[in-house]
Scaffold this motif. Structure first.
Motif, short mmCIF file in Angstrom:
data_model
loop_
_atom_site.label_atom_id
_atom_site.label_comp_id
_atom_site.label_asym_id
_atom_site.label_seq_id
_atom_site.Cartn_x
_atom_site.Cartn_y
_atom_site.Cartn_z
N GLN A 149 3.72 -5.36 -9.83
CA GLN A 149 2.93 -5.22 -8.67
C GLN A 149 2.62 -6.71 -8.61
O GLN A 149 2.36 -7.67 -9.38
N LEU A 150 2.52 -7.23 -7.20
CA LEU A 150 2.03 -8.43 -6.56
C LEU A 150 0.67 -8.58 -6.79
O LEU A 150 -0.11 -7.63 -6.33
N SER A 151 0.47 -9.81 -7.20
CA SER A 151 -1.01 -10.27 -7.17
C SER A 151 -1.51 -10.53 -5.79
O SER A 151 -0.75 -10.79 -4.75
N GLU A 152 -2.87 -10.63 -5.53
CA GLU A 152 -3.45 -11.08 -4.30
C GLU A 152 -2.81 -12.52 -3.76
O GLU A 152 -2.66 -12.46 -2.78
N ASP A 153 -2.81 -13.21 -4.70
CA ASP A 153 -2.20 -14.61 -4.31
C ASP A 153 -0.93 -14.73 -3.98
O ASP A 153 -0.35 -15.30 -2.95
N GLN A 154 -0.21 -13.85 -4.55
CA GLN A 154 1.56 -13.74 -4.10
C GLN A 154 1.47 -12.99 -2.90
O GLN A 154 2.42 -13.52 -2.05
N VAL A 155 0.92 -11.93 -2.47
CA VAL A 155 0.77 -11.38 -1.22
C VAL A 155 0.30 -12.36 0.02
O VAL A 155 1.06 -12.47 0.89
N LEU A 197 5.62 -8.10 2.60
CA LEU A 197 5.98 -8.03 4.04
C LEU A 197 5.93 -6.70 4.55
O LEU A 197 6.56 -6.68 5.79
N GLU A 198 5.57 -5.58 4.14
CA GLU A 198 5.66 -4.40 4.91
C GLU A 198 4.92 -4.09 5.98
O GLU A 198 5.19 -3.63 6.91
N PHE A 199 3.55 -4.93 5.87
CA PHE A 199 2.62 -4.66 7.19
C PHE A 199 2.39 -3.31 7.41
O PHE A 199 1.86 -2.57 6.59
N ASP A 200 2.63 -2.89 8.66
CA ASP A 200 2.25 -1.62 9.17
C ASP A 200 3.38 -0.69 8.75
O ASP A 200 3.33 0.75 9.35
N LEU A 201 4.50 -0.86 8.46
CA LEU A 201 5.53 -0.11 8.20
C LEU A 201 5.57 0.36 6.87
O LEU A 201 5.39 -0.47 5.75
N ASP A 202 5.86 1.68 6.54
CA ASP A 202 5.92 2.20 5.05
C ASP A 202 7.36 1.95 4.53
O ASP A 202 7.92 3.09 3.79
N GLN A 203 7.94 0.65 4.62
CA GLN A 203 9.55 0.72 3.99
C GLN A 203 9.55 -0.77 3.75
O GLN A 203 9.05 -1.57 4.42
N ARG A 204 10.07 -1.14 2.71
CA ARG A 204 10.33 -2.48 2.08
C ARG A 204 11.50 -3.33 3.01
O ARG A 204 12.42 -2.82 3.26
N PRO A 205 10.93 -4.28 3.44
CA PRO A 205 12.05 -5.10 4.22
C PRO A 205 13.11 -5.44 3.57
O PRO A 205 13.27 -5.36 2.05
#
Length: 436
Positions: A149-155, A197-205
């Protein structure tokens, strides 16, 4: 009947007469007589023991999630143009490549009714016939790898790199020192940050190309499976254009040149280093253009790779005697400038231009990292002079030969139009009724 478990003996009839008694009974229906006779006369000889009934045959039950029927799938828009084996990886990951190959060899795997091979390209709307799934042995099943799981800083860091975003593509400005993908002893990389970097899409870039760890600049990421296939084809077919900036040692004698030297892995380096190999190397082409020069000490150049070999630009510039500043791997100790010039790699992916799957183009420029911009200023280069136009962007007056070609093409179109008019008139006259 054969294969059925033994049942209860038939009940006696209402009249007291047991089935099978009487002179007209068939020999094969006398099963009930022996027990009855023993009940009336204990001294009567015992009947031969009945043979044990056969155990019922159990039908094989499918494993959980396994179908015993042939399956039909329709190719969606996101899978248009991808290889058939890649389709299995996306939608039926439990089916291994060896299984897909065996189905193809035996003719069980079909696309629109025709036999198909794992490497065949599929198109939207086609029908894929998939044989019944085969259960996997429990011991061969591998536990699914869970991404941390990414941290808030990583995001926040990953999203701060974004310099372009639309429905199909994201372009980030990768900093130097950050690897594109993971590897041995490489824990921090772009691939590990894509969940942010998924933003509004429910799939991983998805990554569609890469940059060296020490190379900075524009890196394209696909947001959907459809755009990933589209962009991957653009890079493999060389229709995507990538423009790099570099500071090199010395000044090339030719301001605008093409380097055509085959490249191969250097033996003994485990594939970590490349070199020019005229006999076994793969064809490699790089173009360079000198933007500005700092006397004979260094030059600021634009680089365009026309092929995509590993470390291609670095190998080519070192091979012509002008290694990239900071590239000790290929330039050795001669790849560094004294004074205030940073010892980091001075290679930056300045611009990327590629056709967009929804029409138009993605055309993005990435700003320089701090050390590169500082080196340009220290060497006295003018930053505004860096963005040279691509050949197709240069406006030039048509030559005499261009005018002749245009005139010939126009005359050809006129002749075709006249032939079409004559044919239509002739057809109309033949259909008109004759006057009596």
């Amino acid at each position: 009947m054969k294969g059925r478990p033994p049942g209860k003996p038939p009940a006696p009839s209402r009249g007291g007469r047991k089935p099978g008694s009487g002179s007209g009974a068939a020999p094969g229906r006398a099963r009930g007589k022996a027990p009855a006779a023993r009940a009336r006369n204990p001294e009567a000889p015992k009947a031969a023991p009945k043979p044990a009934a056969k155990a019922p045959v159990a039908k094989a039950s499918p494993a959980k999630g396994v179908s015993l029927d042939v399956r039909q799938f329709r190719v969606g828009a996101d899978d248009d143009g991808i290889r058939l084996d890649r389709w299995f990886q996306r939608h039926l990951p439990d089916v291994g490549f060896n299984t897909v190959s065996r189905w193809a060899r035996t003719g069980q795997l079909r696309v629109d009714g025709a036999r198909a091979a794992p490497g065949d390209r599929i198109s939207e709307g086609q029908s894929i016939r998939v044989p019944p799934a085969e259960p996997k042995a429990a011991e061969t099943a591998k536990p699914r790898r869970v991404r941390p799981q990414l941290s808030e800083d990583q995001v926040a860091f990953a999203q701060s790199l974004v310099i372009h975003r639309d429905a199909q593509a994201i372009v980030i400005n990768k900093p130097p020192g950050l690897a594109t993908q993971g590897g041995t002893k490489t824990e921090d990389h772009v691939d590990g940050l894509l969940d942010a970097l998924e933003f509004d899409l429910d799939q991983r870039p998805k990554l569609v190309h890469r940059l060296d760890k020490d190379t900075s600049g524009a890196l394209l990421v696909a947001r959907t499976a459809r755009s990933a296939a589209f962009f991957a084809k653009a890079f493999s077919s060389r229709t995507a254009r990538k423009v790099y900036w570099a500071i090199v040692i010395g000044v090339p004698s030719i301001d605008d040149g093409m380097i055509e030297l085959p490249i191969a892995k250097q033996p003994g380096t485990g594939g970590e280093k490349m070199h020019v190999d005229e006999e076994e190397g793969l064809p490699s082409r790089s173009r360079y253009r000198v933007i500005e020069r700092a006397g004979n000490r260094a030059a600021w150049v634009e680089l365009q790779p026309y092929t995509g070999r590993t470390h291609q630009l670095r190998v080519h510039m070192a091979a012509i005697g002008h290694p990239i500043v900071g590239d000790g791997k290929y330039g050795g100790k001669d790849a560094f400038l004294s004074g205030t010039i940073s010892r980091k790699m001075h290679l930056h992916a300045r611009r990327i231009r590629v056709d967009h799957p929804d029409g138009g183009r993605v055309d993005v420029r990435a700003e320089l990292p701090e050390h590169f911009a500082a080196s340009l200023a220290s060497l006295g280069f003018d930053l505004s002079a860096g963005d040279l136009p691509l050949d197709e962007e240069i406006e030039r007056k048509p030559t005499r030969e261009d005018e002749k070609k245009a005139a010939r093409a126009h005359a050809k179109q006129v002749r075709k139009g006249r032939r079409g008019e004559r044919r239509s008139r002739g057809a109309g006259e033949s259909r008109s009724p004759r006057k009596k």
